[in-house]
Enzyme design. Sequence first.
Site, mmCIF file in Angstrom:
data_model
loop_
_atom_site.group_PDB
_atom_site.id
_atom_site.type_symbol
_atom_site.label_atom_id
_atom_site.label_comp_id
_atom_site.label_asym_id
_atom_site.label_seq_id
_atom_site.Cartn_x
_atom_site.Cartn_y
_atom_site.Cartn_z
ATOM 1 N N ASP A 122 34.454 36.960 19.990
ATOM 2 C CA ASP A 122 35.443 36.121 19.304
ATOM 3 C C ASP A 122 36.845 36.731 19.381
ATOM 4 O O ASP A 122 37.009 37.918 19.690
ATOM 5 C CB ASP A 122 35.015 35.933 17.839
ATOM 6 C CG ASP A 122 35.421 34.574 17.287
ATOM 7 O OD1 ASP A 122 36.355 33.957 17.834
ATOM 8 O OD2 ASP A 122 34.802 34.132 16.296
ATOM 9 N N ASP A 157 35.824 24.996 17.067
ATOM 10 C CA ASP A 157 35.186 25.142 15.749
ATOM 11 C C ASP A 157 34.856 23.778 15.167
ATOM 12 O O ASP A 157 34.087 23.684 14.214
ATOM 13 C CB ASP A 157 36.122 25.887 14.790
ATOM 14 C CG ASP A 157 35.977 27.398 14.910
ATOM 15 O OD1 ASP A 157 35.045 27.858 15.593
ATOM 16 O OD2 ASP A 157 36.811 28.118 14.320
HETATM 17 C C1 GLA Z 1 35.743 31.964 14.346
HETATM 18 C C2 GLA Z 1 34.701 31.330 15.247
HETATM 19 C C3 GLA Z 1 33.551 30.838 14.408
HETATM 20 C C4 GLA Z 1 32.957 31.995 13.631
HETATM 21 C C5 GLA Z 1 34.030 32.684 12.810
HETATM 22 C C6 GLA Z 1 33.517 33.962 12.179
HETATM 23 O O1 GLA Z 1 36.336 31.030 13.526
HETATM 24 O O2 GLA Z 1 35.270 30.305 16.000
HETATM 25 O O3 GLA Z 1 32.561 30.241 15.219
HETATM 26 O O4 GLA Z 1 32.374 32.908 14.527
HETATM 27 O O5 GLA Z 1 35.168 33.021 13.592
HETATM 28 O O6 GLA Z 1 34.483 34.612 11.446
#
Ligand code: GLA
Length: 722
Positions: free
Chosen positions: A472, A542
């Site tokens: 990430d 997301d």
């Molecule tokens: C980001 C990612 C999510 C999740 C969060 C965790 O927003 O896109 O899928 O992994 O971080 O903090």
Amino acid sequence: AKTGTFFLEGKDLSYGFFINHTGFPEHLYSGGRIDRDVLLYTRSSGGHSSVATPPGEDTQGAQRLFSYHQFSPEISFFGTGDYREPTVHAETVRGDRLTRLLYAGHEILPQKPKIDGMPSLSGGETLRLHLADPDGGLAADLYYTVYDDCSVVARRAVYHNRGAERLILHRAWSFAMGLCGSDYEALTLPGNWASERSVERAPLRRGVFSVDSKRTSSSATLNPFLAVVSPDATEDAGRAWGFSLVYSSSFVLKAEVASTGETVVSGGINDFDFSWVLEPGERLETPECVIAVSEEGLGGMSRALHDAWREHLIPAKWAKTPRPVLINNWEATYFGFDFDRLKAIIDAVADTGIDTFVLDDGWFGKRDNDRSGLGDWTVNENKLKGGLGALIDYLKTKGMKFGLWFEPEMVSEDSDLFRAHPDYAIGLPDRARCYSRHQLMLDLTRAEVRDYIVDSVNRILDAYDISYVKWDYNRNVTDSYSIGLPPERQSEFAHRYALGLYEIFDRIVDAHPDVFFEGCASGGARFDPGVLAYFPQIWTSDNSDAEDRTAIQYGTSIVYPLSTMSCHVSICPNHQTGRTTSFATRADVAHLGATGYELDATVMTDEERAAVRAQIEDYRAMEDLVLSGDAYRLGSPDDNVFGVMLVSRDKSRARMTCYRRLGGPRHGDPVRLCARGLDPAKRYYVPELGLILGGRTLARVGPVPTFPRGDFGTFVCHFEEK
Ligand code: GLA
């Protein structure tokens, strides 16, 4: 050789330029295949008396006047009468900012050279064109690669300092390319968090149209992509050129309609907040721009790019290999989990076909919310009793594999890493810094910081049986400054960050060839070919709401194949939009990518569990079409009813997924979606219709989808050669 013409041929592509009487490489043609004819008749016929002629040309005596400004470019430079966007802008320590880069030789390379420190397409026959400045130390090599199996030309430039004094590059782009005429539209992929890669199209006008990122990442705001298309271009017809940068940092792509009436596309590393010191004997490599050409509209352009990524960019081991079907705990638990909670989720899906459990954020350091812990990649055994080992052992008893979340480029101020090495964070020590999601970023331009990241991620991957990593990246760079760089090199920061990132990817991915990596950046904020060179798929957004996802996945498919888009079935009402869509719709939309689940499986009913089982069976049966089939978009999210068709390479099988946004009172209003990509000469059994029909028929008289009553419905049908 007689006409000084270079004629490159790829799958359905021809690309031509020639070296004119001044030594300048003049563009002649790029587009669908043409005959190997002499194309010099297409070039400009000369200018008027006020043009600046190349040095040494006698303006008074010449019969025809020529200017660099008129030549359709493969490269442009500053100070000699070409007033279009220069491709390169260099300065000596004496303040000489003039350049002329003229033909100095060429080679045809059977092996495509790799770019130092940056990803690029593999394979392909490559032309290296040497250009040098007769009056200065700057030289450039232009690389052109073409492929038998995809209609793209890959271009990049390498700049050399062959002089005796230091050069400062203020701009060092990868390519320039002329396009005849100015009647074009620009197509771009702008977006934001949770609404990545929408499609915008607007006519080009006299002047410069530009897309860029200044974020030290490719960004959700504008993808590093620009298409120039004929105004009549549709999904199936018309001309399109797609320019896609294999790059993950600040970029720029421009389309300039010049006073000559010609359009010039160029770009590369963003020259905003950029300069590069080139000492005598040094060189700067620039990122590759993959240029797709299509005479079959946007669909042809997309398929050319999809082919290029799948055949020559995405790690070959994974590109067409069935993917893990995973369940991720993020939306089920966020930070609030313990061993028993995770065990319950695993139990709930153990016999459904989900083969991998992914533990998301919160397993390491002191990480119960997003204010602390980043940088401390050690298991939090207070939270996860028994640690990762016990969890992995438990998964094995269920026949499942384990995946883990990391955000390695970041540091929380409340972390052991920051307490020990506050200087690892990007920024000026005496200036207050900007936070984003309460976190700072690590300075990847420094070797010791890269070593720390590589060691801490590799240590976890070596210690445990981990088959999948979600990498990430949840904020963008601010405070661009490295304490490791001298003042005159601070503007190298954004590009050096990318070089550092690619080195880290290399060292971690190479050391773990059996681990499957997925990219993520607050969803799809770093969805670019640079990342795909290491990570075969990327979390698309997301926003996992099926209705919004249809548009996000549509826009993403303009450049990227469906296999690269990670798509999950999530809970309803959806956590991002509050919208409710049916379980079937969520699965049908998630099946147009690398599918998975992101929901609290412990609250699923037995019926829903059975549905998951059936969905995964259905997915596995179509997965080869996602991984290696040709994608045809049927309409767009601007329509109430639109779809996608996936066709096997041999055209023996296909699957059409149709989506209807809003239902209406006249439930049965017929909307026909005609098939695309089938072989007109073949006959296909369509089980949903119970009929055998000709490919030609289906292309003209497609099925009328029958949607379930209500909004956000899907209809899927199959085509099997008979
Ligand atoms: C980001 C990612 C999510 C999740 C969060 C965790 O927003 O896109 O899928 O992994 O971080 O903090």
